[in-house]
Scaffold this motif. Structure first.
Motif, PDB file in Angstrom:
ATOM      1  N   VAL A 158       0.843  -1.187   0.000  1.00 43.17           N
ATOM      2  CA  VAL A 158       0.000   0.000   0.000  1.00 43.17           C
ATOM      3  C   VAL A 158       0.885   1.245   0.000  1.00 43.17           C
ATOM      4  N   ALA A 159       0.570   2.181  -0.878  1.00 44.73           N
ATOM      5  CA  ALA A 159       1.320   3.433  -0.981  1.00 44.73           C
ATOM      6  C   ALA A 159       1.022   4.327   0.223  1.00 44.73           C
ATOM      7  N   LYS A 160       1.970   5.221   0.524  1.00 52.51           N
ATOM      8  CA  LYS A 160       1.775   6.185   1.616  1.00 52.51           C
ATOM      9  C   LYS A 160       0.508   7.007   1.400  1.00 52.51           C
ATOM     10  N   LYS A 161       0.218   7.336   0.145  1.00 52.76           N
ATOM     11  CA  LYS A 161      -0.980   8.116  -0.176  1.00 52.76           C
ATOM     12  C   LYS A 161      -2.228   7.406   0.356  1.00 52.76           C
ATOM     13  N   THR A 162      -2.288   6.102   0.202  1.00 53.06           N
ATOM     14  CA  THR A 162      -3.442   5.331   0.662  1.00 53.06           C
ATOM     15  C   THR A 162      -3.455   5.230   2.176  1.00 53.06           C
ATOM     16  N   GLU A 163      -2.304   4.956   2.760  1.00 55.75           N
ATOM     17  CA  GLU A 163      -2.213   4.876   4.216  1.00 55.75           C
ATOM     18  C   GLU A 163      -2.635   6.200   4.851  1.00 55.75           C
ATOM     19  N   TYR A 164      -2.062   7.300   4.371  1.00 49.12           N
ATOM     20  CA  TYR A 164      -2.389   8.617   4.908  1.00 49.12           C
ATOM     21  C   TYR A 164      -3.849   8.979   4.644  1.00 49.12           C
ATOM     22  N   GLY A 165      -4.340   8.657   3.458  1.00 47.35           N
ATOM     23  CA  GLY A 165      -5.722   8.985   3.117  1.00 47.35           C
ATOM     24  C   GLY A 165      -6.717   8.300   4.024  1.00 47.35           C
ATOM     25  N   LEU A 166      -6.482   7.036   4.306  1.00 49.20           N
ATOM     26  CA  LEU A 166      -7.383   6.296   5.186  1.00 49.20           C
ATOM     27  C   LEU A 166      -7.310   6.842   6.613  1.00 49.20           C
ATOM     28  N   ARG A 167      -6.098   7.094   7.091  1.00 44.77           N
ATOM     29  CA  ARG A 167      -5.955   7.677   8.435  1.00 44.77           C
ATOM     30  C   ARG A 167      -6.634   9.036   8.526  1.00 44.77           C
ATOM     31  N   ALA A 168      -6.475   9.843   7.501  1.00 47.32           N
ATOM     32  CA  ALA A 168      -7.080  11.180   7.498  1.00 47.32           C
ATOM     33  C   ALA A 168      -8.608  11.093   7.454  1.00 47.32           C
ATOM     34  N   MET A 169      -9.140  10.135   6.713  1.00 45.79           N
ATOM     35  CA  MET A 169     -10.599   9.982   6.652  1.00 45.79           C
ATOM     36  C   MET A 169     -11.162   9.544   8.004  1.00 45.79           C
ATOM     37  N   VAL A 170     -10.459   8.673   8.695  1.00 45.67           N
ATOM     38  CA  VAL A 170     -10.898   8.269  10.033  1.00 45.67           C
ATOM     39  C   VAL A 170     -10.848   9.472  10.970  1.00 45.67           C
ATOM     40  N   CYS A 171      -9.777  10.240  10.906  1.00 47.11           N
ATOM     41  CA  CYS A 171      -9.646  11.447  11.732  1.00 47.11           C
ATOM     42  C   CYS A 171     -10.782  12.425  11.443  1.00 47.11           C
ATOM     43  N   LEU A 172     -11.060  12.638  10.177  1.00 46.10           N
ATOM     44  CA  LEU A 172     -12.131  13.550   9.777  1.00 46.10           C
ATOM     45  C   LEU A 172     -13.483  13.054  10.290  1.00 46.10           C
ATOM     46  N   ALA A 173     -13.719  11.770  10.162  1.00 41.63           N
ATOM     47  CA  ALA A 173     -14.982  11.188  10.622  1.00 41.63           C
ATOM     48  C   ALA A 173     -15.137  11.345  12.133  1.00 41.63           C
ATOM     49  N   LEU A 174     -14.054  11.137  12.870  1.00 44.26           N
ATOM     50  CA  LEU A 174     -14.096  11.259  14.331  1.00 44.26           C
ATOM     51  C   LEU A 174     -14.184  12.708  14.786  1.00 44.26           C
ATOM     52  N   SER A 175     -13.605  13.615  14.019  1.00 49.12           N
ATOM     53  CA  SER A 175     -13.535  15.029  14.422  1.00 49.12           C
ATOM     54  C   SER A 175     -14.770  15.836  14.068  1.00 49.12           C
ATOM     55  N   GLY A 176     -15.288  15.650  12.873  1.00 52.41           N
ATOM     56  CA  GLY A 176     -16.403  16.477  12.454  1.00 52.41           C
ATOM     57  C   GLY A 176     -17.466  15.737  11.676  1.00 52.41           C
ATOM     58  N   GLY A 177     -17.039  14.681  11.009  1.00 48.38           N
ATOM     59  CA  GLY A 177     -17.983  13.901  10.219  1.00 48.38           C
ATOM     60  C   GLY A 177     -18.649  14.736   9.150  1.00 48.38           C
ATOM     61  N   GLN A 178     -19.968  14.698   9.103  1.00 49.95           N
ATOM     62  CA  GLN A 178     -20.740  15.475   8.138  1.00 49.95           C
ATOM     63  C   GLN A 178     -21.248  16.777   8.742  1.00 49.95           C
ATOM     64  N   LYS A 179     -21.009  16.995  10.015  1.00 50.77           N
ATOM     65  CA  LYS A 179     -21.602  18.130  10.718  1.00 50.77           C
ATOM     66  C   LYS A 179     -20.693  19.350  10.815  1.00 50.77           C
ATOM     67  N   GLN A 180     -19.402  19.129  10.990  1.00 53.34           N
ATOM     68  CA  GLN A 180     -18.496  20.243  11.237  1.00 53.34           C
ATOM     69  C   GLN A 180     -17.234  20.087  10.389  1.00 53.34           C
ATOM     70  N   ALA A 181     -16.912  21.163   9.651  1.00 51.83           N
ATOM     71  CA  ALA A 181     -15.707  21.145   8.831  1.00 51.83           C
ATOM     72  C   ALA A 181     -14.472  21.152   9.733  1.00 51.83           C
ATOM     73  N   VAL A 182     -13.466  20.398   9.302  1.00 53.92           N
ATOM     74  CA  VAL A 182     -12.205  20.318  10.039  1.00 53.92           C
ATOM     75  C   VAL A 182     -11.106  20.844   9.123  1.00 53.92           C
ATOM     76  N   ALA A 183     -10.316  21.779   9.639  1.00 55.11           N
ATOM     77  CA  ALA A 183      -9.247  22.375   8.853  1.00 55.11           C
ATOM     78  C   ALA A 183      -8.168  21.344   8.550  1.00 55.11           C
ATOM     79  N   LEU A 184      -7.632  21.430   7.358  1.00 52.52           N
ATOM     80  CA  LEU A 184      -6.600  20.496   6.916  1.00 52.52           C
ATOM     81  C   LEU A 184      -5.386  20.465   7.850  1.00 52.52           C
ATOM     82  N   PRO A 185      -4.909  21.635   8.329  1.00 56.99           N
ATOM     83  CA  PRO A 185      -3.765  21.585   9.256  1.00 56.99           C
ATOM     84  C   PRO A 185      -4.053  20.802  10.540  1.00 56.99           C
ATOM     85  N   VAL A 186      -5.311  20.809  10.974  1.00 60.31           N
ATOM     86  CA  VAL A 186      -5.690  20.062  12.181  1.00 60.31           C
ATOM     87  C   VAL A 186      -5.538  18.565  11.923  1.00 60.31           C
ATOM     88  N   VAL A 187      -6.036  18.109  10.778  1.00 63.89           N
ATOM     89  CA  VAL A 187      -5.925  16.692  10.419  1.00 63.89           C
ATOM     90  C   VAL A 187      -4.459  16.323  10.231  1.00 63.89           C
TER      91      VAL A 187
END
Length: 154
Positions: free
Chosen positions: A3-32
């Motif tokens: 698995v490429a780093k792009k995929t590893e990072y993308g999946l981790r970032a999506m989990v972070c986004l889901a846990l942080s704001g999901g569909q309700k609150q935007a999360v800034a890219l620097p935070v992720v």
């Protein structure tokens, strides 16, 4: 399959986004980026790809950032990996696309080992497609249990 780093990072970032704001609150890219220790410029490229594929939405402004475009229960890990990684095929003669296997190797019709690669691809595809982002974000099973490692006493 590596698995490429792009995929590893993308999946981790999506989990972070889901846990942080999901569909309700935007999360800034620097935070992720900071939370997941991912280079922000690389994460920006990954999120651009995820946005084009319809997994995330971007929100401009002071409280801007990214949010999920669908509920985590509706986001397949297999879909995410295919968007970020490309084909799940371990070898060219068993690609998911409708290309001619003969373009990869002229022996495909008489090759006994091709079935090995088909089985590997089908197992990987099934495993990834059967998981959702919601399951991954709530997965608190210890790695030792997933790998079925017993503690060894000296």
């Amino acid at each position: 399959m590596k698995v490429a780093k792009k995929t590893e990072y993308g999946l981790r970032a999506m989990v972070c986004l889901a846990l942080s704001g999901g569909q309700k609150q935007a999360v800034a890219l620097p935070v992720v980026a900071q939370a997941e220790q991912i280079p922000e410029q690389f994460l920006d490229q990954i999120f651009a790809k995820l946005r084009r594929a319809g997994f995330v939405k971007s929100v401009r402004g002071v409280n801007g950032g990214y949010l999920l475009s669908r509920p985590p229960e509706e986001i397949s890990i297999g879909e995410l990996v295919r968007v970020l990684e490309g084909s799940l095929s371990p070898i060219g003669c068993v690609t998911e696309e409708n290309s001619d296997p003969g373009d990869f190797c002229g022996r495909f019709s008489a090759c006994h080992t091709r079935n090995v690669w088909l089985r590997v691809m089908n197992a990987i595809t099934h495993a990834l497609d059967s998981l959702t982002l919601a399951e991954v974000m709530h997965d608190d099973v210890e790695v030792r249990q997933v790998l079925q490692i017993d503690s060894v006493s000296p």
